[in-house]
Design an enzyme around this catalytic site. Structure first.
Site, PDB file in Angstrom:
ATOM      1  N   HIS A  50      48.629  42.777  36.798  1.00  0.00           N
ATOM      2  CA  HIS A  50      48.684  43.557  38.037  1.00  0.00           C
ATOM      3  C   HIS A  50      47.536  43.235  38.992  1.00  0.00           C
ATOM      4  O   HIS A  50      47.575  43.607  40.152  1.00  0.00           O
ATOM      5  CB  HIS A  50      48.797  45.077  37.736  1.00  0.00           C
ATOM      6  CG  HIS A  50      47.516  45.788  37.471  1.00  0.00           C
ATOM      7  ND1 HIS A  50      47.103  46.162  36.215  1.00  0.00           N
ATOM      8  CD2 HIS A  50      46.552  46.216  38.313  1.00  0.00           C
ATOM      9  CE1 HIS A  50      45.944  46.784  36.307  1.00  0.00           C
ATOM     10  NE2 HIS A  50      45.595  46.843  37.567  1.00  0.00           N
ATOM     11  N   ASP A  88      51.204  43.534  30.889  1.00  0.00           N
ATOM     12  CA  ASP A  88      50.221  43.409  31.975  1.00  0.00           C
ATOM     13  C   ASP A  88      49.110  42.445  31.570  1.00  0.00           C
ATOM     14  O   ASP A  88      48.000  42.853  31.207  1.00  0.00           O
ATOM     15  CB  ASP A  88      49.655  44.814  32.278  1.00  0.00           C
ATOM     16  CG  ASP A  88      48.823  44.836  33.541  1.00  0.00           C
ATOM     17  OD1 ASP A  88      48.867  43.846  34.297  1.00  0.00           O
ATOM     18  OD2 ASP A  88      48.142  45.863  33.775  1.00  0.00           O
ATOM     19  N   GLY A 140      39.168  49.245  39.512  1.00  0.00           N
ATOM     20  CA  GLY A 140      38.127  48.224  39.599  1.00  0.00           C
ATOM     21  C   GLY A 140      37.733  47.698  38.227  1.00  0.00           C
ATOM     22  O   GLY A 140      37.124  46.645  38.109  1.00  0.00           O
ATOM     23  N   SER A 159      40.153  47.293  35.969  1.00  0.00           N
ATOM     24  CA  SER A 159      41.383  46.618  35.544  1.00  0.00           C
ATOM     25  C   SER A 159      41.140  45.153  35.250  1.00  0.00           C
ATOM     26  O   SER A 159      40.375  44.489  35.966  1.00  0.00           O
ATOM     27  CB  SER A 159      42.428  46.718  36.657  1.00  0.00           C
ATOM     28  OG  SER A 159      43.030  47.962  36.594  1.00  0.00           O
ATOM     29  N   GLY A 160      41.819  44.638  34.228  1.00  0.00           N
ATOM     30  CA  GLY A 160      41.699  43.234  33.872  1.00  0.00           C
ATOM     31  C   GLY A 160      40.523  42.977  32.946  1.00  0.00           C
ATOM     32  O   GLY A 160      40.449  41.956  32.289  1.00  0.00           O
TER      33      GLY A 160
HETATM   34  C1  4AZ Z   1      43.140  51.250  38.016  1.00  0.00           C
HETATM   35  O1  4AZ Z   1      43.563  51.797  39.024  1.00  0.00           O
HETATM   36  C2  4AZ Z   1      42.991  52.058  36.775  1.00  0.00           C
HETATM   37  N1  4AZ Z   1      41.969  55.560  33.440  1.00  0.00           N
HETATM   38  C3  4AZ Z   1      42.545  51.451  35.643  1.00  0.00           C
HETATM   39  C4  4AZ Z   1      42.391  52.198  34.500  1.00  0.00           C
HETATM   40  C5  4AZ Z   1      42.700  53.540  34.494  1.00  0.00           C
HETATM   41  C6  4AZ Z   1      43.119  54.154  35.644  1.00  0.00           C
HETATM   42  C7  4AZ Z   1      43.269  53.410  36.796  1.00  0.00           C
HETATM   43  C8  4AZ Z   1      42.506  54.312  33.238  1.00  0.00           C
HETATM   44  O2  4AZ Z   1      42.822  50.061  38.019  1.00  0.00           O
END
Ligand code: 4AZ
Length: 852
Positions: A658, A708, A800, A802-803
């Site tokens: 994503h 993902d 932020g 993520s990944g």
């Molecule tokens: C995001 O938006 C995100 N609480 C990543 C992880 C989590 C929530 C949102 C987990 O990248």
């Protein structure tokens, strides 16, 4: 003492046999008869038996000789009163009738030599008043002078040498200690004045202690001393830093002097030494000489606590000692000076609410500091203080050296975080004291006025005096730090009634984790009885068939958590060796034991180590540079940091699909940063690369975030080093059991809806059972997802992050990538864990697409 040293000093050679007290060697004199044989004929018929007897007697005599030699040696070294050892003490004299001159910094100056002479005479005189000291004193050398503080015009630092019979060592230590009269006692001051001869120096303080024996090791081959004037800010680095490791067997000293009426701040930007402080260490002193009573800290390994230190006056000494084995990168530290009256503490606190903290928090508080806060709230109210952070104490002290005192009650140690203390009037007095040695992080506190008849208006009062929302009482989660909100509850139908009186959410029954604390929620699960083992395929077998070398469950689960590994038919519970055969051991890869015949479980294991360890996050804390060398920051043109990623090898990164969708799907818009710690601050460890290939999973489902996962190939390989290092990928059958600790890291938001942060954050979470997770989340959690979090809320990944990696460390300390940060329902929400891409499900896909 160094064993080498004692050997040289006392000539530990084979002199024993020349000692007239020792018995002769029977082997050396065959004529000696030890026993009369009762039957000579028999002996002659059995020459073998006779030889055995001779050998036996020989051995007996040798053993006796050995015992005697040992006894003699013990006596020689420990009890003989004429064997003397050299003992060195480091001390300081405060002198009130002399003023410090610039020339006193230069040991070759006339003024230095003259004053040093006087100090030596003075020491001689001081020691002459004590029977023990005068008897064993051999000489003193003055090492340095500095401006004195308080009544002292000048401070002299010296080393005194004594030669003392072994049994008298303790008396000598005691005599040296007795030179220091009780702190601030008038009698003590008088005592000291008595030492003053009319024509010598006016000594107003004496401090001394034995020299750290690690500083006199004979193996140290390189000693060096640097004098630094701390007027402007500057930098100290260990030799070779950052290009090479520090050299072996060195003792380096950096003497720092600031302007009068200033103190010194020394802040470590990097500190990576060997883990064992007996081998390599730094030590900082609030003095110009390595005096134990003025030691502020000793550090080794890869410490994660605050590494900013302040002196009490205008001098500080930094020392570095290394030994032969294992040399590491070392350190870089910045020094500066600040006026002594900066960072004042204490004072009158008025108003019904406020906060205060130890001086210089979050830096370590300086030594010899004293602060008093007086809180006064409205007349009819009482005062409540809650400590949020609390680390106050010197090693081994029982609230005597450094402490906080609330209305006369002393507090110290590390266990008082969130402690609440109340007063019985509208006033409260809080004192903070630090002594002359060993500093710590300190504390932060908040105070509040309350009405004594109603201490928690509209709220529940915990036993520790915290106030929490009444809805949190008996909800199955501990909200008061002492769990008192979950005691004496009547469990609801949906809850598990624990034997210890707690109520826990029903979904936690039989999830493999002891949530009650007394395991009640894990009893009577499934159909297996108490004496049976529950196989993972649901079968029940007798407990004693576990780890018996046979596959009794049929799925190998009774043999998977055993010390010994068995060959088994391949299944989802076995590990596949390179040969194609399978073994029963759980998670055998890179555990430093070769389990497969071909050793394939230990091949490719250069990953997942933090070479120098001994390590948007909500509820996390700042990590140390290099603690997470596989963490990558992905920057998109015009957006800056948008996602995290993990290093798989010198060329490939792993991130979330994503992160690389739609407007972020082009390779040329990405710039990636490896070895980064603070956003926007690249340094010699940071490497930036462009991306030449992005491979997002072909089955990535943007609606559900299923699959993902994505790979990124760098335009050029990076050199791996202690700040850039790959994480291990788990095999498809690797097990991350629920309840296991995992770490999330990233630069994402620290609050929901917040913005990214600049310093890499870390937080510990736990793997959450999939069934529990599915029941907690509103959205679908597929088998390709893994949940982790802190279910009471407050600790989570966020936008932020993520990944980025979800890191699990195996028992041998090696890091494995359990998940990739994917999604969640909010951030840090109670009962809503974070959801991660389950890497075991994609191990083969990663191999197929990248070859890693
Ligand atoms: C995001 O938006 C995100 N609480 C990543 C992880 C989590 C929530 C949102 C987990 O990248």
């Amino acid at each position: 003492m160094d064993p080498m040293e004692s050997e040289q000093k006392f000539g530990l050679k084979q002199e024993a046999n020349e000692d007239p007290l020792l018995p002769p060697n029977p082997d050396g004199d065959p004529s000696i008869e030890f026993l009369q044989a009762s039957d000579n004929n028999e002996l002659e018929k059995e020459p073998g038996r006779r030889r055995t007897m001779w050998i036996g007697l020989g051995l007996l005599a040798s053993a006796a000789a050995l015992t005697l030699v040992t006894g003699l040696l013990v006596w020689h070294f420990h009890l003989r009163s004429d064997v003397r050892v050299k003992k060195l003490y480091i001390g300081s004299l405060g002198i009130s009738n002399q003023a410090f001159l610039a020339e006193h910094e230069d040991p070759s100056s006339h003024q230095f030599k003259k004053l040093a002479d006087l100090v030596n005479q003075q020491l001689h005189l001081i020691y002459s008043k004590n029977l023990v000291l005068s008897k064993y004193f051999r000489g003193s050398t003055v090492q340095a002078f500095s401006e004195g503080d308080g009544s002292d015009g000048i401070m002299a630092y010296y080393e005194s040498e004594f030669e003392v019979p072994v049994p008298q060592q303790t008396s000598l230590d005691e005599a040296i200690e007795s030179l220091e009269p009780p702190e601030e006692s008038q009698q003590g001051r008088q005592g000291r004045l008595l030492l003053k001869p009319k024509d010598l120096l006016d000594v107003s303080s004496v401090t001394s202690g034995a020299l750290d024996p690690r500083l006199t090791k004979t193996s140290i081959s390189d000693r060096d001393l640097t004098n630094i004037h701390v007027r402007k800010e500057g930098l100290i680095q260990s030799p070779g830093f950052p290009d090479t490791s520090y050299p072996p067997n060195i003792y380096r000293q950096w003497r720092l002097r600031a302007d009068p009426q200033h103190r010194i701040r020394l802040s470590f930007h990097t500190l990576i030494l060997e883990d064992d402080c007996q081998h390599d260490f730094i030590k900082i002193y609030d003095s110009l000489a390595p005096m134990e009573p003025r030691a502020l800290t000793e550090q080794c390994g890869y410490p994660f606590n605050s590494l900013s230190f302040l002196s009490s006056g205008n001098v500080m000494l930094l020392t570095l000692v290394t030994n032969k084995e294992k040399n590491f990168p070392g350190f870089r530290a910045f020094y500066s000076q600040l006026p002594l009256n900066d960072g004042g503490c204490g004072g009158a606190l008025r108003g019904d609410k406020g906060s205060f903290s130890s001086p210089f928090y979050p830096e370590n508080y300086p030594p010899r500091t004293s602060c008093v806060w007086t809180i006064e709230v409205s007349a009819e109210k009482f005062v409540k203080v809650q400590f949020h952070e609390f680390s106050v104490g010197s090693p081994g002290s029982e609230c005597v050296g450094d402490y906080v005192e609330v209305d006369g009650n002393r507090l110290c140690g590390r266990k008082l975080k969130n402690t609440v203390i109340t007063s019985e009037s509208n006033k409260m007095t809080i004192k903070f004291e630090s002594n002359a040695s060993y500093v710590d992080l300190g504390f932060t506190a908040q105070y509040e006025a309350f009405v004594p008849t109603n201490p928690c208006p509209g709220k529940f009062q915990c036993r520790n005096n915290m106030c929490i929302n009444t809805t949190l009482q008996c909800d199955g989660w501990s909200d008061c730090d002492d769990r008192s909100d979950e005691h004496n509850c009547k469990c609801k139908e949906s809850q598990v009634k624990c034997k210890n009186g707690l109520c826990k959410p029903g979904i936690w029954r039989c999830d493999g984790m002891d949530d009650c604390g007394d395991n009640t929620d894990e009893e009577n699960c499934g159909k297996c009885s108490g004496t049976q083992f529950s196989c993972r395929n649901g079968r029940c077998i007798s407990e004693n068939l576990k780890c018996n070398g046979q596959n009794d469950c049929g799925d190998g689960s009774d043999e998977s958590r055993c010390l010994k590994s068995l060959p088994l038919p391949c299944s989802e519970f076995t590990f596949s060796c390179g040969t194609g055969s399978c073994i029963s051991k759980q998670n055998p890869e890179c555990d430093d034991v070769s389990d497969c015949e071909d050793g394939s479980d230990e091949a490719d294991c250069s990953c997942g180590i933090r070479p120098f360890q001994s390590s948007r996050i909500v509820g996390g804390e700042i990590s140390r540079e290099g603690e997470w060398p596989w963490q990558v920051s992905l920057h998109a043109t015009g957006f800056g940091h948008v996602c995290g990623a993990s290093v798989l090898n010198a060329r490939w990164l792993l991130t979330a699909a994503h992160c690389v969708q739609d407007k972020f799907s082009q390779t040329d818009q990405w710039q990636v940063f490896l070895g980064l710690h603070v956003q926007g601050q690249t340094n010699e460890w940071t490497v930036s690369r462009k991306v030449i290939k992005i491979i997002a999973h072909e089955d990535y489902e943007p609606r559900t975030y299923d699959n993902d996962i994505a790979l990124m190939e760098l335009d050029a390989s990076v050199a791996l080093n202690q700040h850039i290092w790959p994480i291990c990928l788990p095999s498809p059958t690797y097990d991350f059991p629920s309840g296991q600790e995992a770490w999330i890291t990233g630069w994402g938001a620290t609050t929901e809806g917040g913005s990214s942060v600049s310093v890499l954050q870390k937080a510990a979470v736990r793997i959450v059972n999939s069934t529990v997770c599915k029941s907690l989340m509103t959205d679908d959690v597929t088998d390709r997802m893994l949940c982790a979090g802190v279910l009471t809320g407050g600790v989570d990944a966020c936008q932020g992050d993520s990944g980025g990696p979800l890191t699990v460390t195996n028992p041998g300390g090696r890091a494995f990538l359990a998940g990739v940060v994917s999604w969640g329902e909010g951030c840090g929400v109670r009962g809503k864990p974070g959801v991660y891409t389950r890497i075991t499900k994609f191990r083969n896909w990663i191999k197929e697409k990248s070859g890693v």
